[in-house]
Scaffold this active site. Structure first.
Site, short mmCIF file in Angstrom:
data_model
loop_
_atom_site.label_atom_id
_atom_site.label_comp_id
_atom_site.label_asym_id
_atom_site.label_seq_id
_atom_site.Cartn_x
_atom_site.Cartn_y
_atom_site.Cartn_z
N GLU A 1 47.84 -4.48 18.09
CA GLU A 1 48.08 -3.16 18.67
C GLU A 1 48.02 -3.20 20.19
OE1 GLU A 1 45.30 -0.52 16.61
OE2 GLU A 1 46.83 -0.20 15.08
N LYS B 1 39.76 -6.09 7.14
CA LYS B 1 39.67 -4.73 6.61
C LYS B 1 39.83 -4.75 5.10
CE LYS B 1 41.19 -2.13 10.67
NZ LYS B 1 42.09 -1.09 11.24
N ASP C 1 45.47 0.02 6.59
CA ASP C 1 44.54 0.55 7.60
C ASP C 1 43.64 1.65 7.05
OD1 ASP C 1 43.30 0.95 9.96
OD2 ASP C 1 44.97 1.94 10.96
N GLU D 1 38.63 8.36 9.41
CA GLU D 1 39.85 8.60 10.19
C GLU D 1 40.97 9.17 9.33
OE1 GLU D 1 41.22 5.02 12.07
OE2 GLU D 1 43.13 5.89 12.66
C1 GCV Z 1 40.21 0.70 17.29
C2 GCV Z 1 43.69 1.88 13.54
C3 GCV Z 1 43.09 3.00 14.33
C4 GCV Z 1 42.80 2.56 15.76
C5 GCV Z 1 41.89 1.34 15.70
C6 GCV Z 1 42.60 0.24 14.92
C7 GCV Z 1 41.75 -0.99 14.75
O1 GCV Z 1 44.97 1.59 13.98
O2 GCV Z 1 43.96 4.10 14.31
O3 GCV Z 1 42.17 3.63 16.42
O4 GCV Z 1 41.58 0.89 16.99
O5 GCV Z 1 42.88 0.73 13.62
O6 GCV Z 1 41.12 -1.10 13.72
O7 GCV Z 1 41.73 -1.82 15.65
#
Ligand code: GCV
Length: 712
Positions: A304, A373, A378, A406
């Site tokens: 990202e 994860k 996600d 989230e």
């Molecule tokens: C910390 C998702 C979340 C991001 C987060 C990312 C990650 O994309 O929306 O806010 O960033 O995961 O786990 O690195």
């Protein structure tokens, strides 16, 4: 000592606030220690506390026991050595306590963190011993003992040792006090007042974590700022490390890959460059001078937009190993995140981590652990387990769960995550045949990994109730309990938590635990039923957004995931599609590959399914989709009714806040149902059964501003 006084003061203060006639704020979490009913007084009576406390950790254990006794039994038992009588509580290690040493208890199997609670007879008198090999084991044992009283269970002989080594909170807290994906106020870390001021709240945070066995905390966001490694911030971090140490909590930092360039103006951050390696070595030495038991680094690299070794055509292993080498002399670990995905339309995002990391298996140093994860995408309401679990036998893998919700309704929606964690941990990878569960991968037992662990993205902020809602506290609690024992059941933990947080009265516990246990499935139904994923609103992820096409990347747009068209709905991840199913093994792979065998819960994750496809229920896909969305809304109605019946068991403040949040959740569940069905109807072109048509046209839902669900 000063810290301890502050801790005791803070705890007493919050205790006083919460146990009188006043409403409870939720600040005391599950450590409320309210008076036990008269019929239990005798059962839990302690006449004498025999607990020499030569260390800060043992003093914390004694302080906690006395706090618990004062609250629950009305007095702290006297420590002095009076004539022996029934009811002494002996506490300590064979080193700290001559009495414990003389008992010759079987402590060998407890390791460095386990504890034993044992009913014993000493000099002809009945007594109880809380014993361990180490001071921190004693503290964990003290909390377990208090948990028995809070839960109104008999004090039974117990032996418990954690099954994982690293049990760690990941704070996505920024240095400016904001929290990425935080829904409970600002960060609890006040970097401005550190290192000079230790907020008593830090001690209560440490107590809460120690009570559930959490032994590490990553203080800052994985989207890290280089400044967290500056001398000023190292000093602040050291102050926090000092405050948390008595409670067995090590601190860790997230690091930004480009820190050598940003802080010291090096020309490169190439992991194979000697100057870069030297920079990290010096930085590690500097940190360990300030914090001798510093835990190590968490790294989000080439993910990202974050910088990483691939910027220099190096691999994740090159990067992780360079950092591992500089931490190794200090016994530090590198937690290297496997959350990576590329914006390549030819590669399914769900496939990327496996593609990038599996070829590197066996090339990582033994103090590197890959943090994966639970699902390949996600933190969705429901995803299959990540295929990396069970595919990297020569690499230590740790689980990353999200505690902050989230994608599951954030602050307001009641969603107990125990069943989600349990489902992920009990998934069978078939790595070595049946029974090769994810739990056994991450506790290290399946492949004899050097490091085992679980991380949870914290839901903690400086709101009065820490987590934004009372029921969000249960997710912090269950994370800790499952990190200690990945085999513990979500229901058992919900029962424990409910008894401690509210009351042990079965008239309350039974219906509320049932409500909690069904709550995550309710969210799945009204947000992303049947294996839909990532159809939340753009960026903030609150509310529905299946129409969302904002942004530069295909894999940040909702249609990339749901693939609705005139034929049907869902992402073909079989051999005719992205072949993500091929990353799994044995019967799991077969089930995901074959539409007839794929469980409904994952159907649209693995298949593009025609609208008139006959589901297991006998309904068409379209009608099943409608039924699932409706079922989600109905479940929330049932949760509202279950809670409404509990009015007499809960103080007004916590009852009313929960009831208000459930009402918000109900309204938003209807929003989700109607917005998604209005959107998918334009593709299915199938009619709604009578009474199920959304109230408003699609355009109304698409135009809704953030947090503004339409009137149902
Ligand atoms: C910390 C998702 C979340 C991001 C987060 C990312 C990650 O994309 O929306 O806010 O960033 O995961 O786990 O690195």
């Amino acid at each position: 000592m000063r810290l301890l006084c502050r801790a005791v003061f803070a705890a007493c203060f919050s205790f006083c606030l919460s146990t009188g006639a006043h409403a409870e704020t939720g600040y005391d979490l599950w450590l409320r220690y309210t008076p036990v009913e008269a019929q239990y007084q005798q059962q839990y009576k302690v006449t004498r506390l025999d607990a020499p406390a030569p260390s800060p950790t043992l003093r914390a254990a004694v302080a906690e026991l006395n706090r618990g006794f004062a609250g629950m039994l009305g007095n702290a038992p006297p420590p002095e050595n009076r004539a022996e009588m029934d009811g002494t509580l002996f506490v300590g290690t064979p080193t700290s306590s001559p009495a414990i040493a003389a008992m010759k208890l079987p402590l060998a199997a407890l390791g460095a963190e386990g504890y034993l609670i044992r009913n014993v007879t000493r000099n002809g008198r009945k007594a109880v011993a809380i014993a361990a090999n180490t001071d921190i084991g004693v503290l964990y044992g003290a909390f377990a003992y208090l948990r028995m009283i809070q839960s109104r269970q008999p004090i039974t002989d117990t032996m418990s040792a954690p099954k994982t080594q690293l049990r760690i909170l990941n704070h996505w807290d920024n240095l400016d006090g904001t929290v990425e994906r935080g829904y409970a106020g600002a960060s609890i870390w006040n970097w401005h007042t550190l290192p000079g001021y230790i907020d008593p709240r830090y001690i209560d945070y440490a107590r809460a974590n120690a009570s559930i066995g959490i032994n590490g905390t990553v203080l800052n966001n994985v989207n890290a700022r280089a400044a967290s490694l500056s001398p000023e911030y190292i000093e602040k971090t050291a102050a926090l490390a000092d405050a948390l140490r008595p409670y067995g909590i090590k601190v860790y930092l997230s690091v930004r890959w480009s820190a050598p360039v940003e802080i010291s103006h090096l020309k490169t951050a190439d992991p194979l460059d000697p100057a870069v390696r030297n920079w990290w070595k010096n930085k590690a030495d500097e940190i360990y001078r300030a914090i001798p038991d510093f835990g190590g680094f968490l790294v989000k690299a080439n993910s990202e937009g974050q910088p990483g070794p691939q910027d220099y055509h190096r691999t994740h292993a090159d990067g992780a190993n360079m950092i591992a080498d500089v931490l190794k002399p200090h016994h530090g670990v590198v937690m290297w995140r496997a959350f990576v995905y590329a914006n390549d339309p030819k590669v399914d995002r769900a496939n990327t981590a496996y593609n990038e990391f599996v070829p590197l298996d066996g090339t990582f140093r033994d103090n590197v652990v890959l943090q994966v994860k639970n699902g390949p995408l996600d933190f969705q309401p429901r995803e299959p387990f990540s295929p990396l679990f069970g595919a990297m036998p020569k690499t230590s893998l740790m689980m990353e769960f999200q505690i902050t919700k989230e994608y599951l309704g954030q602050q307001t929606h009641l969603a107990y995550l125990g069943p989600l964690y349990e489902e992920a941990l009990q998934s069978d990878t078939y790595e070595h045949g049946k029974g090769s569960t994810v739990a056994k991968v991450i506790d290290g037992s399946l492949d004899h990994h050097a490091i085992s662990g679980i991380a949870g993205v914290a839901n903690i902020g400086n709101d009065a109730d820490w987590s934004g809602s009372i029921f969000n506290q249960a997710n912090w609690y269950v994370f800790g309990r499952m990190a200690w024992d990945p085999e513990i059941s979500a229901r058992a933990v919900a029962q424990e938590w409910t008894k401690q947080t509210f009351t042990a009265d079965p008239a309350f516990v039974t219906p509320v635990v049932d409500m909690m246990m069904g709550s995550r499935d309710a969210v799945v139904d009204y947000m992303t039923p049947l294996g839909l994923e990532l159809i939340m609103a753009h960026s903030h992820h609150m509310g529905p957004g299946p129409w969302d096409v904002i942004g530069p990347r295909e894999d940040w747009k909702a249609p990339y995931y749901h693939r609705a068209d005139a034929v049907g709905l869902g992402f073909d991840r079989t051999t005719t599609g992205s072949d993500n199913a091929g990353q799994y093994k044995g019967p799991v792979k077969e089930a995901f590959e074959d539409i007839a065998k794929t469980p409904d819960d994952y159907l649209l994750y693995f298949h593009h399914v025609p609208w008139d496809y006959k589901m297991k229920s006998g309904r068409t896909l379209w009608n099943e989709l409608i039924a699932r969305y409706q079922r989600g809304v109905d479940k929330v109605s049932a949760m509202q009714a279950a809670w409404a019946a509990q009015n007499s068991h809960v103080d007004a403040a916590r009852f009313d806040k929960t009831a208000a949040f459930l009402a918000i959740q109900h309204r938003e569940a209807i929003w989700w149902r109607d917005a998604c069905l209005a959107y998918f109807a334009q593709f299915s072109k199938r009619p709604f059964p009578p009474g199920y048509a959304p109230k408003y046209p699609l355009a109304t839902y698409e135009a809704m501003p953030m947090f503004a669900s339409p009137k149902p």
